[in-house]
Design an enzyme around this catalytic site. Sequence first.
Site, PDB file in Angstrom:
ATOM      1  N   HIS A  27      -7.511  -4.917  -2.692  1.00 37.83           N
ATOM      2  CA  HIS A  27      -6.901  -3.610  -2.341  1.00 37.83           C
ATOM      3  C   HIS A  27      -6.375  -4.772  -1.284  1.00 37.83           C
ATOM      4  O   HIS A  27      -7.660  -4.967  -0.484  1.00 37.83           O
ATOM      5  CB  HIS A  27      -7.399  -2.473  -1.922  1.00 37.83           C
ATOM      6  CG  HIS A  27      -6.145  -1.441  -1.606  1.00 37.83           C
ATOM      7  ND1 HIS A  27      -5.244  -0.622  -2.260  1.00 37.83           N
ATOM      8  CD2 HIS A  27      -5.742  -1.281  -0.697  1.00 37.83           C
ATOM      9  CE1 HIS A  27      -4.467  -0.690  -1.610  1.00 37.83           C
ATOM     10  NE2 HIS A  27      -4.352  -0.197  -0.895  1.00 37.83           N
ATOM     11  N   ASP A  65      -9.461  -4.093  -6.849  1.00 34.23           N
ATOM     12  CA  ASP A  65      -8.556  -2.547  -5.946  1.00 34.23           C
ATOM     13  C   ASP A  65      -9.245  -1.266  -6.019  1.00 34.23           C
ATOM     14  O   ASP A  65      -9.642  -1.224  -7.455  1.00 34.23           O
ATOM     15  CB  ASP A  65      -7.263  -2.468  -6.269  1.00 34.23           C
ATOM     16  CG  ASP A  65      -6.199  -1.752  -5.404  1.00 34.23           C
ATOM     17  OD1 ASP A  65      -7.076  -0.850  -4.727  1.00 34.23           O
ATOM     18  OD2 ASP A  65      -5.850  -2.151  -4.945  1.00 34.23           O
ATOM     19  N   CYS A 115       0.744  -1.397  -0.157  1.00 36.73           N
ATOM     20  CA  CYS A 115       0.349  -0.128  -0.323  1.00 36.73           C
ATOM     21  C   CYS A 115       1.042   1.407   0.256  1.00 36.73           C
ATOM     22  O   CYS A 115       1.647   1.397  -1.128  1.00 36.73           O
ATOM     23  CB  CYS A 115      -1.530   0.016   1.287  1.00 36.73           C
ATOM     24  SG  CYS A 115      -1.780   1.106   1.016  1.00 36.73           S
TER      25      CYS A 115
END
Length: 220
Positions: free
Chosen positions: A187, A159, A113
């Site tokens: 995600h 995502d 991330c």
Amino acid sequence: MVRLTADDGHELDAYEAGPADAPAGIVIVQEIFGVNAHLRDVVDRYGAMGFRAVAPALFDRLERGVELAYTEESVTQGRAMRGAVDWDDAVRDVGAAVAHLAGNGPVGVVGYCYGGSLAWLAAHGLPVAAAVGYYGGQIIQFLDREPKAPVMLLFGEVDYMIPLSDVEEIAKAHPTVPVHVYPGADHGFNCDARDSYHPEAAPHALERTLNFLAEAGVRP
């Protein structure tokens, strides 16, 4: 926990695992949730494989000891903290971890991330042997940062934070960079503490990561 010092004099904490005399080092770069229990577990896993692994606490520039849960409130807080840390300062802190491991041999960076974007920046600006970025949503902002070390990028097909158009633009701008998209993965697909964990994509991504690092000489 160990204490690191960045090149601007800032002192930060880091979580470390693995043999002190390991032949290679891995910097694990946090999500927006800080060096929380899951991230420490990731460090432990790499340490158990025989790497010397360390995760720098990037939010120490704002507040020490930040550990956030996977809630909407924490996402909001984590995003705000990420936005308050200058990208160059975050790279400095990753660099402090790289320097900490340099005596062990080749150093790789693996980020998730927020950390996935920093892995990209590390490949451009730090003395690393290789970098792997998982779902780095801000990489699109830094397409002008040409990697100086091998870098691989991993994304999820569905995502909700990173549109496939961004992934395609990244791949087009850097055609020599391996970019992999996992079907059905969202995600955070690597995080087994989140609902978005993808039990097929995560182990495959780890295998791909280890192989990529090994090809660059980063192996336990």
